[in-house]
Design a protein around this motif. Structure first.
Motif, mmCIF file in Angstrom:
data_model
loop_
_atom_site.group_PDB
_atom_site.id
_atom_site.type_symbol
_atom_site.label_atom_id
_atom_site.label_comp_id
_atom_site.label_asym_id
_atom_site.label_seq_id
_atom_site.Cartn_x
_atom_site.Cartn_y
_atom_site.Cartn_z
ATOM 1 N N VAL A 72 -42.368 26.052 15.385
ATOM 2 C CA VAL A 72 -41.525 24.943 14.931
ATOM 3 C C VAL A 72 -40.420 24.727 15.951
ATOM 4 C CG1 VAL A 72 -41.971 25.136 12.461
ATOM 5 C CG2 VAL A 72 -40.211 26.557 13.490
ATOM 6 N N PHE A 73 -40.039 23.473 16.100
ATOM 7 C CA PHE A 73 -38.984 23.101 17.039
ATOM 8 C C PHE A 73 -37.935 22.324 16.264
ATOM 9 C CE2 PHE A 73 -36.883 21.607 20.780
ATOM 10 C CZ PHE A 73 -37.243 22.495 21.787
ATOM 11 N N SER A 74 -36.685 22.735 16.396
ATOM 12 C CA SER A 74 -35.599 22.086 15.666
ATOM 13 C C SER A 74 -34.525 21.612 16.630
ATOM 14 C CB SER A 74 -34.986 23.057 14.642
ATOM 15 O OG SER A 74 -34.417 24.176 15.297
ATOM 16 N N VAL A 75 -33.738 20.660 16.175
ATOM 17 C CA VAL A 75 -32.589 20.162 16.940
ATOM 18 C C VAL A 75 -31.368 20.214 16.030
ATOM 19 C CG1 VAL A 75 -33.948 18.699 18.463
ATOM 20 C CG2 VAL A 75 -33.115 17.776 16.295
ATOM 21 N N SER A 76 -30.191 20.235 16.633
ATOM 22 C CA SER A 76 -28.965 20.248 15.838
ATOM 23 C C SER A 76 -28.801 18.912 15.120
ATOM 24 C CB SER A 76 -27.753 20.518 16.733
ATOM 25 O OG SER A 76 -27.598 19.461 17.681
ATOM 26 N N ALA A 77 -28.073 18.923 14.019
ATOM 27 C CA ALA A 77 -27.911 17.710 13.216
ATOM 28 C C ALA A 77 -27.265 16.581 14.013
ATOM 29 C CB ALA A 77 -27.076 18.023 11.970
ATOM 30 N N SER B 58 -21.924 15.061 7.240
ATOM 31 C CA SER B 58 -21.219 15.655 6.117
ATOM 32 C C SER B 58 -20.620 16.990 6.547
ATOM 33 C CB SER B 58 -22.176 15.862 4.944
ATOM 34 O OG SER B 58 -23.182 16.812 5.299
ATOM 35 N N PRO B 59 -19.647 17.508 5.785
ATOM 36 C CA PRO B 59 -19.070 18.820 6.142
ATOM 37 C C PRO B 59 -20.129 19.914 6.235
ATOM 38 C CG PRO B 59 -17.697 17.712 4.513
ATOM 39 C CD PRO B 59 -18.928 16.878 4.666
ATOM 40 N N TYR B 60 -21.152 19.861 5.387
ATOM 41 C CA TYR B 60 -22.206 20.879 5.451
ATOM 42 C C TYR B 60 -22.972 20.794 6.761
ATOM 43 C CZ TYR B 60 -26.715 23.108 4.679
ATOM 44 O OH TYR B 60 -27.833 23.860 4.824
ATOM 45 N N LEU B 61 -23.331 19.581 7.185
ATOM 46 C CA LEU B 61 -24.100 19.419 8.416
ATOM 47 C C LEU B 61 -23.298 19.837 9.635
ATOM 48 C CD1 LEU B 61 -25.914 16.016 7.759
ATOM 49 C CD2 LEU B 61 -26.898 18.299 7.719
ATOM 50 N N LYS B 62 -21.983 19.668 9.599
ATOM 51 C CA LYS B 62 -21.158 20.051 10.740
ATOM 52 C C LYS B 62 -21.104 21.569 10.904
ATOM 53 C CE LYS B 62 -18.167 15.955 10.667
ATOM 54 N NZ LYS B 62 -16.787 15.458 10.489
ATOM 55 N N GLN B 63 -21.275 22.307 9.808
ATOM 56 C CA GLN B 63 -21.208 23.760 9.868
ATOM 57 C C GLN B 63 -22.582 24.421 9.910
ATOM 58 O OE1 GLN B 63 -18.866 24.960 6.483
ATOM 59 N NE2 GLN B 63 -16.998 23.961 7.211
ATOM 60 N N GLN B 64 -23.616 23.671 9.605
ATOM 61 C CA GLN B 64 -24.967 24.247 9.546
ATOM 62 C C GLN B 64 -25.447 24.606 10.942
ATOM 63 O OE1 GLN B 64 -28.135 22.693 10.362
ATOM 64 N NE2 GLN B 64 -29.587 23.602 8.956
ATOM 65 N N ASP C 72 -29.791 15.218 5.282
ATOM 66 C CA ASP C 72 -29.084 16.264 4.553
ATOM 67 C C ASP C 72 -30.062 17.244 3.901
ATOM 68 O OD1 ASP C 72 -26.318 17.102 3.508
ATOM 69 O OD2 ASP C 72 -27.523 17.008 1.674
ATOM 70 N N VAL C 73 -31.071 16.731 3.190
ATOM 71 C CA VAL C 73 -32.018 17.635 2.524
ATOM 72 C C VAL C 73 -32.895 18.343 3.547
ATOM 73 C CG1 VAL C 73 -32.040 16.250 0.424
ATOM 74 C CG2 VAL C 73 -33.744 15.812 2.193
ATOM 75 N N ALA C 74 -33.173 17.692 4.696
ATOM 76 C CA ALA C 74 -33.964 18.340 5.743
ATOM 77 C C ALA C 74 -33.206 19.530 6.334
ATOM 78 C CB ALA C 74 -34.324 17.346 6.835
ATOM 79 N N ALA C 75 -31.894 19.375 6.525
ATOM 80 C CA ALA C 75 -31.089 20.483 7.043
ATOM 81 C C ALA C 75 -31.041 21.635 6.041
ATOM 82 C CB ALA C 75 -29.681 19.993 7.367
ATOM 83 N N ARG C 76 -30.903 21.330 4.762
ATOM 84 C CA ARG C 76 -30.887 22.384 3.747
ATOM 85 C C ARG C 76 -32.250 23.068 3.653
ATOM 86 N NH1 ARG C 76 -26.217 21.981 0.698
ATOM 87 N NH2 ARG C 76 -25.058 20.018 0.988
ATOM 88 N N SER C 77 -33.324 22.284 3.771
ATOM 89 C CA SER C 77 -34.661 22.873 3.749
ATOM 90 C C SER C 77 -34.888 23.768 4.956
ATOM 91 C CB SER C 77 -35.718 21.757 3.703
ATOM 92 O OG SER C 77 -35.635 21.016 2.507
#
Length: 548
Positions: A70-75, A87-93, A453-458
């Motif tokens: 899997v390959f991911s990128v920052s939000a 969102s505040p969550y995405l900035k800290q994730q 948002d839900v993709a970052a949480r997943s």
């Protein structure tokens, strides 16, 4: 053959773009593509035979290992992921957002290694500007696996196989709802996968080694050879390598020691979720060859292993045209790339010579398939000579028992175990048990990637699941920064490719950027240094001027 191979992260960095690009119409300069790669796989374990045995023959001993990348990128680097809008969550994730995934199953027998591209998919969260990141990641991962398998088993024929069937999503649930995810139709998808596999035809050994024979094949049920050529790349390869309409199944059967007159069910592989495997299952049911199926035909006819309606491979592919997967306007493409072992001219034409075989044996091949030198199917078989073992001498040195299928000792200290896990995390490579791998895949297939948002949480949930399975402390991903220089735009299809066992790509302007022209007093003015070349059929009208 004891040559070191580059790491997966190094190969990905070499394939991903390094130079800044400009988004179409925006004038925004983008930095080099940067992401995080995570790779999990399982050790080879015995599995059901890939091919049904001919009548009177024992099934081929087969081993299977699963590989998932899997390959991911920052939000902040996703589509619509401007820092001010996060969102505040995405900035800290910290785990990022999964963007590209591909699964490859590796089947190993005595004479054949088969790499089956099981699934591939994207979430649509990676920006859609050329060159194609998905093409680079998928193509590099397949090529890297090919190099690893050829390094381990230099005397075996190697096959890369897949079928291209367009669907909205395969590995990322909910990603089809994302507006930025682009999906090709069946015909575009087949062409895309052919371009992904095409670089394998340029595969070569070390300059001092003989050049292997590599050939590509494409079959689409209901298409004649002339029509198939329109789907194949027109790249000119050296050493008489090319794409061929048709399939290599008869040649692969000869490699396995199966005569071409054997029943078709012994010549066709049975991959998971494969349209032709489902058709074979229906044909087996008709003649009582399926497991636990009631015997509805005479024992002699059942023993022959032959189907009633399909007597050979040609008829099988003709009948596939009328299957549900290939009918109703749908097109399914079956692609193969076959890498044959190199005949060493200085060793009487033997495959790779004795040195290559001893190297393969020393690597600990699964099931002891290469413990002894065995004749190839094309050579006449003879009773092997028993080697007399020399009596063991010297002092007896006791050894501690080892975990079955593992690399750590039962007496390994916590420091040693932490060192092993740290080394795996540093390379982005985790070896899981089959149960752990299945659990990781089950978790992924029950998440949601419909929006950022839900993709970052997943993503965070999936990473935490895998970390918990293997007992790691923290993430095991490796950051990869692109280093490839920008090439000629016309040679790359461009666009973001959303693939699910071949989900496709969308071609854009191929990197062409149209800049805004300066306007002075409502009259269009072009800089003297710039020369505009108009394409065919394009006519520019003179700008209208207001009457005084």
């Amino acid at each position: 053959m004891n040559r070191t191979t580059t790491s997966l992260a190094e190969d990905l960095a070499a394939a991903l773009p390094a130079q800044s690009t400009t988004t179409s119409g925006s004038g925004i300069s983008l930095p080099a593509f940067e992401g995080k790669v995570r790779y999990i796989h399982t050790p080879p374990k015995p599995c059901d035979p890939l091919y049904s045995p001919p009548p009177g023959h024992e099934p081929e001993r087969t081993r299977l290992s699963s590989h998932f990348l899997v390959f991911s990128v920052s939000a902040s680097h996703t589509v619509g992921g401007a820092v001010d809008d996060l969102s505040p969550y995405l900035k800290q994730q910290e785990e990022g957002v999964l963007g590209i995934a591909i699964e490859v199953l590796v089947y190993t027998t005595r004479y054949l290694t088969t790499l089956f591209v099981s699934k591939a998919d994207t979430t649509g969260h990676i920006p859609n500007h050329p060159p194609s990141r998905t093409k680079a990641v998928c193509g590099t991962f397949i090529k890297w696996l090919v190099k690893q398998e050829r390094h381990r088993h230099p005397t075996r024929k190697l096959v890369i196989s897949l079928f291209a069937r367009a669907q909205s999503q395969y590995l990322f649930p909910g990603s089809a709802e994302h507006s930025a995810k682009h999906i090709l139709d069946d015909r575009q998808l087949i062409k895309w996968w052919a371009t992904v596999l095409d670089p394998l035809l340029a595969l070569h050994n070390h300059p001092s080694d003989p050049v292997p024979d590599v050939q590509g094949y494409l079959t689409i049920p209901g298409y004649d050879p002339q029509e198939l050529k329109t789907y194949l790349p027109r790249t000119t390869h050296t050493h008489a390598r090319s794409w061929n309409p048709g399939h290599p199944l008869a040649d692969l059967a000869e490699t396995r020691g199966v005569p071409p007159t054997a029943p078709p069910r012994s010549l066709l592989p049975r991959f998971p979720d494969d349209p032709k495997a489902r058709f074979m299952q229906d044909l087996d049911d008709e003649v009582g060859l399926a497991e636990d199926a009631p015997v509805t035909v005479s024992p002699s006819k059942r023993k022959s292993g032959r189907w009633d309606s399909v007597r050979d491979l040609a008829r099988f592919w003709e009948a596939m045209e009328f299957r549900q997967e290939c009918a109703s306007g749908r097109v399914v493409g079956f692609l193969w790339v076959v890498v044959s072992p190199v005949a060493n001219p200085g060793n009487g034409g033997e495959l790779e010579g004795k040195a290559g075989l001893s190297q393969a044996s020393s690597q600990g091949l699964p099931g002891g398939l290469e413990r002894e030198s065995t004749p190839t199917p094309s050579q006449p078989s003879c009773s092997p000579k028993k080697r007399r073992r020399k009596p063991l001498t010297g002092p007896i040195i006791p050894r501690q028992p080892r975990l079955k299928g593992g690399s750590s000792s039962l007496t390994a200290t916590s420091t040693e175990l932490n060192g092993m896990l740290t080394s795996a995390a540093a390379s982005g490579d985790l070896l899981l048990t089959q149960e752990g791998y299945d659990k990781a895949m089950y978790t992924l297939l029950h998440l949601d990637f419909a929006n950022l948002d839900v993709a970052a949480r997943s993503t965070s949930k999936w990473v935490a699941e895998v970390v918990g399975i293997c007992g790691l402390v923290g993430d095991w991903g490796v950051v990869v920064v692109g280093m490839a220089e920008a090439g000629v735009r016309g040679k790359d299809p461009g666009g973001v490719v959303d693939v699910g066992n071949g989900q496709g790509a969308v071609n854009d302007l191929g990197g062409m950027v149209r800049k805004k022209r300066k306007v002075v007093n409502e009259v269009e003015v072009v800089k003297p240094a710039a020369v505009n070349v108009l394409g065919e059929g394009v006519v520019r009208k003179k700008p209208k001027t207001a009457l005084s």
